[in-house]
Design a protein around this motif. Structure first.
Motif, PDB file in Angstrom:
ATOM      1  N   MET A  48     -58.002 -49.522 -33.078  1.00 47.44           N
ATOM      2  CA  MET A  48     -56.810 -48.894 -32.491  1.00 47.44           C
ATOM      3  C   MET A  48     -55.911 -49.931 -31.819  1.00 47.44           C
ATOM      4  N   ILE A  49     -56.529 -50.884 -31.136  1.00 45.49           N
ATOM      5  CA  ILE A  49     -55.739 -51.933 -30.492  1.00 45.49           C
ATOM      6  C   ILE A  49     -54.960 -52.703 -31.567  1.00 45.49           C
ATOM      7  N   HIS A  50     -55.649 -53.030 -32.648  1.00 38.16           N
ATOM      8  CA  HIS A  50     -54.975 -53.786 -33.706  1.00 38.16           C
ATOM      9  C   HIS A  50     -53.832 -52.974 -34.343  1.00 38.16           C
ATOM     10  N   GLU A  51     -54.064 -51.706 -34.590  1.00 34.83           N
ATOM     11  CA  GLU A  51     -53.015 -50.888 -35.214  1.00 34.83           C
ATOM     12  C   GLU A  51     -51.797 -50.753 -34.284  1.00 34.83           C
ATOM     13  N   ALA A  52     -52.057 -50.618 -32.986  1.00 33.82           N
ATOM     14  CA  ALA A  52     -50.941 -50.528 -32.030  1.00 33.82           C
ATOM     15  C   ALA A  52     -50.149 -51.840 -32.038  1.00 33.82           C
ATOM     16  N   THR A  53     -50.868 -52.957 -32.123  1.00 31.21           N
ATOM     17  CA  THR A  53     -50.189 -54.263 -32.166  1.00 31.21           C
ATOM     18  C   THR A  53     -49.346 -54.375 -33.437  1.00 31.21           C
ATOM     19  N   MET A  54     -49.889 -53.861 -34.548  1.00 33.64           N
ATOM     20  CA  MET A  54     -49.142 -53.891 -35.808  1.00 33.64           C
ATOM     21  C   MET A  54     -47.820 -53.126 -35.662  1.00 33.64           C
ATOM     22  N   GLY A  55     -47.900 -51.928 -35.070  1.00 27.33           N
ATOM     23  CA  GLY A  55     -46.696 -51.112 -34.892  1.00 27.33           C
ATOM     24  C   GLY A  55     -45.677 -51.806 -34.003  1.00 27.33           C
ATOM     25  N   MET A  56     -46.154 -52.347 -32.884  1.00 27.20           N
ATOM     26  CA  MET A  56     -45.241 -53.004 -31.949  1.00 27.20           C
ATOM     27  C   MET A  56     -44.644 -54.276 -32.548  1.00 27.20           C
ATOM     28  N   ASN A  57     -45.465 -55.005 -33.291  1.00 27.58           N
ATOM     29  CA  ASN A  57     -44.960 -56.226 -33.926  1.00 27.58           C
ATOM     30  C   ASN A  57     -43.833 -55.876 -34.899  1.00 27.58           C
ATOM     31  N   PHE A  58     -43.990 -54.752 -35.604  1.00 26.35           N
ATOM     32  CA  PHE A  58     -42.942 -54.331 -36.545  1.00 26.35           C
ATOM     33  C   PHE A  58     -41.632 -54.048 -35.796  1.00 26.35           C
ATOM     34  N   LEU A  59     -41.724 -53.281 -34.705  1.00 25.99           N
ATOM     35  CA  LEU A  59     -40.501 -52.943 -33.942  1.00 25.99           C
ATOM     36  C   LEU A  59     -39.824 -54.206 -33.415  1.00 25.99           C
ATOM     37  N   HIS A  60     -40.639 -55.132 -32.921  1.00 30.36           N
ATOM     38  CA  HIS A  60     -40.066 -56.355 -32.339  1.00 30.36           C
ATOM     39  C   HIS A  60     -39.588 -57.331 -33.414  1.00 30.36           C
ATOM     40  N   SER A  61     -40.042 -57.162 -34.633  1.00 33.34           N
ATOM     41  CA  SER A  61     -39.565 -58.103 -35.665  1.00 33.34           C
ATOM     42  C   SER A  61     -38.285 -57.601 -36.326  1.00 33.34           C
ATOM     43  N   MET A  62     -37.766 -56.459 -35.854  1.00 37.97           N
ATOM     44  CA  MET A  62     -36.468 -56.003 -36.381  1.00 37.97           C
ATOM     45  C   MET A  62     -35.370 -56.898 -35.793  1.00 37.97           C
ATOM     46  N   ASN A  63     -34.228 -56.852 -36.393  1.00 39.84           N
ATOM     47  CA  ASN A  63     -33.135 -57.706 -35.930  1.00 39.84           C
ATOM     48  C   ASN A  63     -31.938 -56.839 -35.523  1.00 39.84           C
ATOM     49  N   PRO A  64     -31.642 -56.718 -34.232  1.00 39.23           N
ATOM     50  CA  PRO A  64     -32.354 -57.253 -33.067  1.00 39.23           C
ATOM     51  C   PRO A  64     -33.661 -56.483 -32.841  1.00 39.23           C
ATOM     52  N   PRO A  65     -34.579 -57.050 -32.051  1.00 47.18           N
ATOM     53  CA  PRO A  65     -35.839 -56.354 -31.802  1.00 47.18           C
ATOM     54  C   PRO A  65     -35.594 -54.954 -31.244  1.00 47.18           C
ATOM     55  N   LEU A  66     -36.349 -53.986 -31.740  1.00 51.75           N
ATOM     56  CA  LEU A  66     -36.234 -52.627 -31.195  1.00 51.75           C
ATOM     57  C   LEU A  66     -37.236 -52.517 -30.045  1.00 51.75           C
ATOM     58  N   LEU A  67     -36.721 -52.406 -28.836  1.00 47.21           N
ATOM     59  CA  LEU A  67     -37.601 -52.317 -27.663  1.00 47.21           C
ATOM     60  C   LEU A  67     -38.077 -50.885 -27.490  1.00 47.21           C
ATOM     61  N   HIS A  68     -39.327 -50.727 -27.130  1.00 46.23           N
ATOM     62  CA  HIS A  68     -39.849 -49.379 -26.899  1.00 46.23           C
ATOM     63  C   HIS A  68     -39.499 -48.927 -25.483  1.00 46.23           C
ATOM     64  N   LEU A  69     -39.913 -49.710 -24.522  1.00 39.90           N
ATOM     65  CA  LEU A  69     -39.682 -49.499 -23.089  1.00 39.90           C
ATOM     66  C   LEU A  69     -40.377 -48.256 -22.508  1.00 39.90           C
ATOM     67  N   ASN A  70     -41.210 -47.598 -23.297  1.00 44.81           N
ATOM     68  CA  ASN A  70     -41.997 -46.488 -22.745  1.00 44.81           C
ATOM     69  C   ASN A  70     -43.331 -46.385 -23.503  1.00 44.81           C
ATOM     70  N   LEU A  71     -43.930 -47.564 -23.725  1.00 42.61           N
ATOM     71  CA  LEU A  71     -45.202 -47.599 -24.455  1.00 42.61           C
ATOM     72  C   LEU A  71     -46.335 -47.179 -23.523  1.00 42.61           C
ATOM     73  N   LYS A  72     -47.077 -46.180 -23.942  1.00 40.69           N
ATOM     74  CA  LYS A  72     -48.209 -45.648 -23.153  1.00 40.69           C
ATOM     75  C   LYS A  72     -49.020 -44.779 -24.097  1.00 40.69           C
ATOM     76  N   PRO A  73     -50.264 -44.419 -23.711  1.00 39.62           N
ATOM     77  CA  PRO A  73     -51.115 -43.675 -24.645  1.00 39.62           C
ATOM     78  C   PRO A  73     -50.532 -42.345 -25.137  1.00 39.62           C
TER      79      PRO A  73
END
Ligand code: ATP
Ligand code: MG
Length: 343
Positions: free
Chosen positions: A119-144
Motif C-alpha cells: 500500500m505504501i508503494h502504491e500510494a507513492t506511485m500515485g503521488m509520483n504521477f501527480l508530481h510528475s505532471m507539468n506543472p506538478p499537480l499538488l494534492h495538499l490534502n493527502l490523508k488516509p
C-alpha cells in the motif's frame, strides 16, 4: 472565451436524471455527502460527491468545473478517475471505489506486513504521477480518507487538487479549511510559520510520511489517551515532534527499518531535505521487488484479490515474515474466510 465555458464545452456535465433513482449514501460529510449512484447510460456504479453550496459559496460550482476538467485528464492506475460533474446537486462524479477508504480499513482490519508495504508503494506511485505532471499537480490534502481501495484492495489517490492555497484568501483560511476537514496532522511545520511560502511538492511529501506511519502502526497520530487538539498538534509539529516510532509493532520484519528511514526523511523539518516522490518510489519499488510481493510495477496482479494480506485473526500477531510472503494461491472462498475484523 471564458475559460470556464471552455472547460464546460469539453467536460461531461451530468444531471440528476442521468442516474438511476436509488442513491445510496456512503458518507455524510461536513461539506456535503458521498453517494453511490448508477449511471443509466453506462450501467456503471459511480461515486457522487456533493458539495453544500451554502457552506462553500456560490462561485464554488464554477471552480469545481475548472478543477474537475483538469482532473478528468489524469488517468493512472493509482489515481481515482474523475468522470465529470453534476449540476444538480452540485457534485463531482467519479469512479466508485468499492472498498471505501484506507482510513476505514486501517481501523477495521489487521494488515499483514506485505500488504502494508504494498500500500505504501502504491500510494507513492500515485503521488509520483501527480508530481510528475507539468506543472506538478499538488494534492495538499493527502490523508488516509483520501486514499481509496478498489475491489482487490489496491489503492487509488482521491480528492487531489481540490484545496487551493490561492483561493483560501489567507494562509489562516487555508489552515482552517484543512483543520475543519480533520487534516491538521498532515500539514507540514513550515505551513505554520508566520510567513509561509507557497506550498510546493514537499507539502505532500510530509503528508505522505504521516500516512506511512499510520499504515505501519494502524494507529492515529498524536493521540495519547485522548484526541489531541489542533493547537497541541501544531505546537508539537512546529517544535519538531513526530508520531512515535515505538508504536510500530515489535513483530516488524527487518525490511521495515528501510521504510522507517524513508518515512523519517519525508517528515524532515526542513522541506528541502525531504525527498521527491521520484526518489521515494524507486526505494519502495526496490523493497517490494526484493520481497517478491509487488507486481504493481508491471501490473500483473491487478486481478488477484489481496485479502490474503489481511491478518486472519483479530489481535493475533502476524506470523508472516517478509522473507516468506503469504501463499497467494487461495481461492476466493478461502480468501473471504481469512478476513477478520479488529474490535
Ligand atoms: P476531505 O473533504 O478533506 O476529502 P474526507 O476525505 O474525510 O474529507 P470525503 O472526501 O467526502 O471526506 O470522503 C468521505 C468518505 O466517502 C471517504 O472516506 C470514503 O469512505 C467515501 N468516498 C469518497 N469518495 C469515494 C469514492 N470515489 N468511492 C467510494 N467511496 C468514496
Ligand atoms: Mg476526501
Amino acid at each position: 472565451m471564458d475559460p470556464v465555458d471552455g472547460a464546460l464545452e469539453k467536460f461531461r456535465i451530468f444531471k440528476k436524471d442521468d442516474f438511476e433513482a436509488d442513491w445510496i449514501k456512503v458518507m455524510e460529510r461536513s461539506f456535503g455527502q458521498v453517494y453511490r449512484v448508477k449511471l443509466k447510460l453506462w450501467r456503471e456504479k459511480c461515486a457522487l460527491k456533493s458539495f453544500d453550496t451554502t457552506l462553500t459559496g456560490t462561485s464554488f460550482y464554477r471552480r469545481m468545473i475548472e478543477e474537475a476538467s483538469k482532473m478528468e485528464k489524469v488517468t493512472f492506475k493509482y489515481i481515482v478517475s474523475v468522470y465529470g460533474v453534476c449540476n444538480d446537486p452540485p457534485a463531482m462524479v467519479m469512479e466508485y471505489m468499492s472498498n471505501g477508504s484506507l482510513d476505514h480499513l486501517l481501523t477495521s482490519h489487521m494488515l499483514m506486513w506485505p500488504k502494508k508495504f504494498q500500500m505504501i508503494h502504491e500510494a507513492t506511485m500515485g503521488m509520483n504521477f501527480l508530481h510528475s505532471m507539468n506543472p506538478p499537480l499538488l494534492h495538499l490534502n493527502l490523508k488516509p480518507s483520501n486514499i481509496l481501495l478498489d475491489d482487490h484492495l489496491h489503492i487509488k489517490i482521491s480528492d487531489f487538487g481540490l484545496i487551493k492555497w490561492e483561493e483560501a484568501g489567507s494562509k489562516k483560511e487555508f489552515i482552517e479549511n484543512l483543520t475543519a476537514r480533520g487534516s491538521i496532522c498532515y500539514i507540514p511545520p513550515e505551513a505554520f510559520t508566520l510567513c509561509p511560502e507557497h506550498p510546493g511538492t514537499k507539502f505532500d511529501v510530509y503528508s505522505f510520511s504521516i500516512v506511512m506511519w499510520e499504515i505501519l502502526t494502524q494507529k492515529k497520530p498524536y493521540q495519547g489517551g485522548k484526541r489531541s487538539s489542533t493547537m497541541t498538534v501544531l505546537m508539537k509539529v512546529s517544535s519538531g515532534r513526530r508520531p512515535g516510532l515505538e508504536k510500530i509493532p515489535d513483530d516488524k520484519p527487518h525490511e521495515c527499518e528501510q521504510m522507517i528511514t524513508i518515512m523519517q526523511r519525508c517528515w524532515d523539518q526542513d522541506p528541502r531535505e525531504r525527498p521527491d516522490f521520484s526518489d521515494t518510489v524507486r526505494k519502495t519499488e526496490a523493497l517490494i521487488d526484493v520481497l517478491g510481493i509487488g507486481g504493481c510495477s508491471n501490473g500483473d496482479n491487478t486481478h488477484k484479490p489481496d485479502y490474503t494480506m489481511l491478518s486472519p485473526s483479530c489481535g493475533r500477531k502476524s506470523t508472516c515474515s517478509l522473507a516468506n510472503p503469504p501463499d497467494m494461491s487461495n481461492t476466493r472462498d478461502d480468501i473471504l474466510n481469512l478476513l477478520s475484523r479488529k474490535d
